[in-house]
Scaffold this motif. Structure first.
Motif, mmCIF file in Angstrom:
data_model
loop_
_atom_site.group_PDB
_atom_site.id
_atom_site.type_symbol
_atom_site.label_atom_id
_atom_site.label_comp_id
_atom_site.label_asym_id
_atom_site.label_seq_id
_atom_site.Cartn_x
_atom_site.Cartn_y
_atom_site.Cartn_z
ATOM 1 N N UNK A 391 0.827 -1.211 0.000
ATOM 2 C CA UNK A 391 0.000 0.000 0.000
ATOM 3 C C UNK A 391 0.859 1.259 0.000
ATOM 4 N N UNK A 392 1.967 1.250 0.744
ATOM 5 C CA UNK A 392 2.858 2.406 0.720
ATOM 6 C C UNK A 392 3.440 2.620 -0.672
ATOM 7 N N UNK A 414 14.172 0.443 9.981
ATOM 8 C CA UNK A 414 13.459 1.634 9.538
ATOM 9 C C UNK A 414 13.285 1.547 8.027
ATOM 10 N N UNK A 415 12.035 1.411 7.591
ATOM 11 C CA UNK A 415 11.702 1.334 6.175
ATOM 12 C C UNK A 415 11.182 2.692 5.725
ATOM 13 N N UNK A 416 11.815 3.259 4.658
ATOM 14 C CA UNK A 416 11.382 4.548 4.130
ATOM 15 C C UNK A 416 11.018 4.388 2.664
ATOM 16 N N UNK A 417 9.936 5.033 2.272
ATOM 17 C CA UNK A 417 9.476 5.062 0.874
ATOM 18 C C UNK A 417 9.287 6.525 0.524
ATOM 19 N N UNK A 418 10.070 6.986 -0.433
ATOM 20 C CA UNK A 418 10.026 8.401 -0.801
ATOM 21 C C UNK A 418 9.716 8.525 -2.292
ATOM 22 N N UNK A 419 8.685 9.319 -2.609
ATOM 23 C CA UNK A 419 8.372 9.601 -4.011
ATOM 24 C C UNK A 419 8.747 11.050 -4.305
ATOM 25 N N UNK A 420 8.597 11.439 -5.575
ATOM 26 C CA UNK A 420 8.919 12.799 -6.008
ATOM 27 C C UNK A 420 7.704 13.462 -6.621
ATOM 28 N N UNK A 455 -2.241 0.353 6.437
ATOM 29 C CA UNK A 455 -0.826 0.417 6.796
ATOM 30 C C UNK A 455 -0.674 0.699 8.294
ATOM 31 N N UNK A 456 -1.393 1.700 8.779
ATOM 32 C CA UNK A 456 -1.283 2.066 10.191
ATOM 33 C C UNK A 456 -1.709 0.914 11.095
ATOM 34 N N UNK A 478 6.732 13.026 -0.978
ATOM 35 C CA UNK A 478 6.375 12.660 0.401
ATOM 36 C C UNK A 478 7.282 11.527 0.863
ATOM 37 N N UNK A 479 7.477 11.432 2.166
ATOM 38 C CA UNK A 479 8.332 10.411 2.755
ATOM 39 C C UNK A 479 7.513 9.635 3.783
ATOM 40 N N UNK A 480 7.367 8.332 3.550
ATOM 41 C CA UNK A 480 6.699 7.442 4.502
ATOM 42 C C UNK A 480 7.769 6.674 5.279
ATOM 43 N N UNK A 481 7.650 6.646 6.603
ATOM 44 C CA UNK A 481 8.637 5.996 7.461
ATOM 45 C C UNK A 481 7.944 4.980 8.355
ATOM 46 N N UNK A 482 8.450 3.739 8.335
ATOM 47 C CA UNK A 482 7.904 2.657 9.154
ATOM 48 C C UNK A 482 9.020 2.149 10.056
#
Length: 491
Positions: A391-392, A414-420, A455-456, A478-482
């Motif tokens: 989903x992220x 720490x998992x990060x998903x960053x788009x532009x 996700x949450x 945006x930056x998603x951090x898990x």
């Protein structure tokens, strides 16, 4: 032949008392217990007071008798008789002591040989002689024995026994003090203490009733609130909390439970309303397309092949959207407690991330995925965590510009998903994990608004946390951090 049935067993006193106690109300139990406690305390105090008074009074009588001056022996031996009763009946009328005085009427002598009771003249009562009194002949001059005894008329007394002589014969001098006044005083004290105790117990019962009524007022309010909720099903009702005692804690717990139930019902109602709203659009579109196909067949005017193919494609896409939406609703319908979900297992987060990236590459052709993952193992639901990562990535694919880059990193849990993409406005960050919430600028894009909520929930069930915000370097996207607890090796 079978033996006759045993007669029913009559319950004993203890069983009847227990049954009576358990059948009382809580207010009645408190009243009974308070009265019983006060009754026991008063009874023990009264008994202690009575025994102390008895000891003091009798001790004073014994001390006075032990310190009294003994009368001088008679000048001539007194006539002695086998028993005190006979001596009382045949006592002499006049005798004198060695110094010429009259023999005291409250004295009595026991002669050794011949053994018997010797009374002074005009005595009105005699002391009952006990077998152990003869041991007084072994006493030395100045020694005495003090014991409890009685007179021949039944009056209680304290007796002092000392060695002496009657004429030339050894004898025992017995001097007695009646303790009837002490007995009368103790009896009066017992009546007084009993009356005071009875009054105290009665007052304790009344006070216990008042205290129980006052103490249970918060419980009555709590009961009324519970009955009101059971009768009207109006959750969210609270009661006032005063103080910080056990009743206040109970009231606070009830208010928390009632508020949680109200929030749960509100979330359930909102979920049903939002689900109905989200389902209405694809169902309406499906019904319109199906009606169009049926009408074309009924009128004998078939649709052009291209139009029919387009309708069928739209119907398939809508069915897929419904399938995803229903799956998301089932995922979110689970309670937010770890016990309600699947049993946690050791999950390789880096492997899940790799599979999720592969699926995201199929959904976002032309996008560049830059991936760097390190081994990390966590305890959780593998399917739920994989869906959370997917989903992220889907969210990043949806908002990435054509040919954009998506950075995926996994370092020390720490998992990060960053788009532009365009990023998320600051005033909308607080809503991104709410169910069915969609940004006004992205409502034309496909989706139900449930992806980030899933996700949450999945991350929370695994003991981690997830955040979504602007890129750390201040650039677009945006930056998603898990963050998930675990380790670089399976445990």
């Amino acid at each position: 032949m079978a033996p006759p049935p045993a007669p029913p067993r009559t319950p004993g006193l203890r069983q009847r008392l227990v049954h009576w106690y358990r059948s009382r109300s809580l207010r009645g139990r408190l009243t009974f217990l308070s009265a019983a406690a006060v009754a026991v305390a008063i009874a023990l105090s009264a008994l202690a007071c009575w025994f102390i008074a008895e000891k003091q009074l009798y001790g004073q009588v014994r001390a006075d008798l032990a310190g009294a001056t003994l009368p001088p022996p008679p000048r001539v031996p007194l006539p002695c008789y086998p028993t005190a009763e006979q001596a009382l009946a045949e006592q002499p009328t006049s005798l004198t002591t060695e110094n010429g005085g009259a023999v005291a009427r409250d004295t009595q002598y026991v002669a050794a040989n011949p053994s018997g009771v010797c009374l002074p003249p005009n005595a009105t009562k005699a002391i009952v002689v006990q077998p152990g009194d003869l041991t007084g002949f072994k006493l030395k001059n100045g020694e005495s024995i003090i014991r409890d005894g009685r007179f021949t008329d039944g009056t209680p007394a304290v007796v002092r026994i000392s060695p002496t002589r009657t004429g030339s014969r050894p004898a025992l001098l017995m001097v007695a003090t009646s303790t009837q006044p002490v007995e009368d005083s103790l009896q009066g004290l017992a009546i007084l203490l009993g009356s005071v105790s009875a009054g105290g117990i009665l007052l304790a019962a009344i006070a216990g009733r008042l205290v129980a009524r006052s103490a249970l007022k918060p419980v009555d309010r709590l009961t009324d609130a519970v009955e009101h909720i059971a009768r009207t099903e109006e959750v969210g009702t609270t009661i006032p909390v005063r103080g910080d005692d056990e009743i206040a804690r109970l009231s606070t717990s009830f208010n928390s439970m009632s508020t949680a139930l109200a929030n749960s019902r509100e979330r359930q109602t909102r979920l049903i309303a939002d689900a109905g709203h989200e389902l209405r659009t694809p169902l309406t579109s499906l019904r319109t397309n199906v009606d169009l196909l049926i009408r074309s067949n009924d009128t004998g005017r078939p649709l052009p092949a291209a139009t029919k193919t387009k309708l069928l494609g739209n119907m398939k896409a809508q069915m897929q959207e419904l399938t995803v939406l229903i799956g998301d609703l089932l995922q979110l319908s689970r309670p937010d407690t770890p016990k309600s979900g699947p049993t946690p297992t050791v999950v390789a987060l880096h492997e899940i991330t790799g599979r999720a990236v592969e699926r995201a590459e199929l959904r976002g052709p032309g996008l560049v995925f830059e991936t760097a993952t390190e081994p990390w193992y966590v305890h959780g639901d593998a399917a739920g965590l994989e869906r959370a990562v997917i989903n992220l990535l889907d969210n990043a694919v949806k908002y990435s510009p054509p040919g954009g880059t998506i950075d995926v990193r996994l370092h020390k849990g720490v998992l990060t998903v960053r788009d532009h993409g365009p990023g998320i406005p600051p005033d909308e960050l607080q809503y991104v994990f709410d169910r069915f919430w969609r940004s006004p600028s992205s409502r034309q894009l496909p989706g139900s608004g449930l992806g980030l909520s899933i996700v949450a929930q999945s991350v929370r069930e695994a003991g981690g946390e997830v955040t979504l915000g602007p890129a750390a370097d201040g650039g677009p996207g945006a930056l998603a951090t898990v963050r998930l607890p675990g380790g670089p090796a399976p445990e």
